[in-house]
Structure formats: structure tokens, C-alpha cells
Scaffold this motif. Sequence first.
Motif, PDB file in Angstrom:
ATOM      1  N   PHE A 140      -3.646  26.797 -32.319  1.00 41.73           N
ATOM      2  CA  PHE A 140      -4.476  26.179 -33.588  1.00 41.73           C
ATOM      3  C   PHE A 140      -4.910  24.995 -33.236  1.00 41.73           C
ATOM      4  CE2 PHE A 140      -4.512  23.564 -37.263  1.00 41.73           C
ATOM      5  CZ  PHE A 140      -5.497  24.280 -38.077  1.00 41.73           C
ATOM      6  N   ALA A 141      -5.968  24.539 -33.761  1.00 44.30           N
ATOM      7  CA  ALA A 141      -6.714  23.212 -33.462  1.00 44.30           C
ATOM      8  C   ALA A 141      -7.750  22.793 -34.934  1.00 44.30           C
ATOM      9  CB  ALA A 141      -7.361  22.988 -32.273  1.00 44.30           C
ATOM     10  N   ALA A 142      -7.638  21.576 -35.414  1.00 42.95           N
ATOM     11  CA  ALA A 142      -8.502  21.439 -36.382  1.00 42.95           C
ATOM     12  C   ALA A 142      -9.206  20.180 -35.749  1.00 42.95           C
ATOM     13  CB  ALA A 142      -7.952  21.012 -37.577  1.00 42.95           C
ATOM     14  N   VAL A 143     -10.584  20.146 -35.848  1.00 44.43           N
ATOM     15  CA  VAL A 143     -11.472  19.007 -35.259  1.00 44.43           C
ATOM     16  C   VAL A 143     -12.448  18.517 -36.113  1.00 44.43           C
ATOM     17  CG1 VAL A 143     -12.883  18.437 -33.166  1.00 44.43           C
ATOM     18  CG2 VAL A 143     -11.068  20.337 -33.258  1.00 44.43           C
ATOM     19  N   GLN A 144     -12.763  17.358 -36.109  1.00 43.41           N
ATOM     20  CA  GLN A 144     -13.730  16.816 -36.950  1.00 43.41           C
ATOM     21  C   GLN A 144     -14.291  15.580 -36.307  1.00 43.41           C
ATOM     22  OE1 GLN A 144     -12.752  15.289 -40.984  1.00 43.41           O
ATOM     23  NE2 GLN A 144     -14.922  15.506 -41.621  1.00 43.41           N
ATOM     24  N   LEU A 145     -15.746  15.336 -36.225  1.00 43.74           N
ATOM     25  CA  LEU A 145     -16.447  14.269 -35.815  1.00 43.74           C
ATOM     26  C   LEU A 145     -16.871  13.461 -36.672  1.00 43.74           C
ATOM     27  CD1 LEU A 145     -18.908  16.560 -33.669  1.00 43.74           C
ATOM     28  CD2 LEU A 145     -16.871  15.377 -32.810  1.00 43.74           C
ATOM     29  N   PHE A 146     -16.836  11.978 -36.310  1.00 45.68           N
ATOM     30  CA  PHE A 146     -16.992  10.747 -37.265  1.00 45.68           C
ATOM     31  C   PHE A 146     -17.908   9.863 -36.360  1.00 45.68           C
ATOM     32  CE2 PHE A 146     -12.935  12.098 -38.753  1.00 45.68           C
ATOM     33  CZ  PHE A 146     -13.061  11.866 -39.772  1.00 45.68           C
ATOM     34  N   ARG A 147     -18.754   9.528 -37.047  1.00 43.32           N
ATOM     35  CA  ARG A 147     -19.906   8.288 -36.630  1.00 43.32           C
ATOM     36  C   ARG A 147     -19.819   7.109 -36.818  1.00 43.32           C
ATOM     37  NH1 ARG A 147     -26.311   9.204 -36.029  1.00 43.32           N
ATOM     38  NH2 ARG A 147     -26.684   7.358 -35.052  1.00 43.32           N
ATOM     39  N   PHE A 148     -19.787   6.100 -36.093  1.00 42.30           N
ATOM     40  CA  PHE A 148     -19.532   4.774 -36.321  1.00 42.30           C
ATOM     41  C   PHE A 148     -20.823   4.132 -37.080  1.00 42.30           C
ATOM     42  CE2 PHE A 148     -19.420  -0.039 -35.612  1.00 42.30           C
ATOM     43  CZ  PHE A 148     -18.279  -0.335 -35.777  1.00 42.30           C
TER      44      PHE A 148
END
Length: 179
Positions: A140-148
Amino acid sequence: MNNAVSADVTLFSRVHPDIVKRISVSSVIVSALLAIGGIGAFVTSLRMGDATSTISMVFMTVGTILILTALFRLFWRSKEWVYTPTGSVTKEGSCFFDVCDLHVLTARLDKKTFGKDSDVQVKSNGNVRMDYLISHDKRFAAVQLFRFIPYTYEAASSVYYLTGQDALDFTRCLETNKF
């Protein structure tokens, strides 16, 4: 890529239904042992004949440190996230990328293709941060991208949930630092 991503929905604000927060029995036991040791050291310092001796002060200091450490572990470290289908404990982490890799990363997460002919490298710091939550068994993996955006990271994607082979492929890419 969906440009309208809600800042309210992040990886840890809305958790997958198969992830639950449980009390770690081993952490509670270690905290209890630290507290007992701290109380023992503190009581020993009080029972010494000369309360101003160096050894008495050392016992009191060590006892206080052990008791505070036990309380910290008990209240802030005793819970863990568990992937319920396998009973595997999860760990969280972050890695960074260049801003030019944001669209490629989003496309790979959408298509669930990881590490195939990849030129995207993990950096020590960057304008794109990937937060992830991975089960110990890598199912299982949960992933989210964030931008500075100046002074803070803002959500650049929704939360992606990967299970089975997709999660295994994702964790292999994390281990090799190539996406």
C-alpha cells in the motif's frame, strides 16, 4: 493535470479507509519501562542521605529525563498507522524534485507507470515535494505532490492510493531514487 486542487485535502487530512491509527503496544511497554526506571532513579536520589551530593543530583536528573522521555513517547509516539488488509505498519516520508518534473510525476502517478525509461531524479531539495505513506510490506502507498509557492508548499495534486503491484513498483522507484 487538474489545476484546481483543494488545499483542504492532503495526505494526512483524509486517510484511506484501509488505514487505521492504532496504539503501538511495544511503544507503550517501552514508555512504561522508561517511566519505571525514571521513578526508580528519582526515588533513589531522594533516599540518599546527602541530598546535595553529586550522585544524588545525577540520579534526580536521570530520573527526570527518563520520566519526561516516557511521557513524550506515551503521548506523541505511541500511535501508528496500520494498513488493515495485511496488518502492516506504515511509514511516512518526503522526497524532492525539480519543478520541471511536476507534470511528468503527475502523469506517472495518473498512469501508475514508475521507473520505466525514467530521467526524473530525486533531489536533496527542490520546488516539488512528494509526501508518501508506505506500508512495511510494500502493498500500500499513498502519494501526494506539493509545489513550493513562496514560503509554503501547496497541494499540486490529489492523493493517489496505490495497492498491490502498483505500490510495489512505486516503492522500488523510491529505493532507486528514479521515477
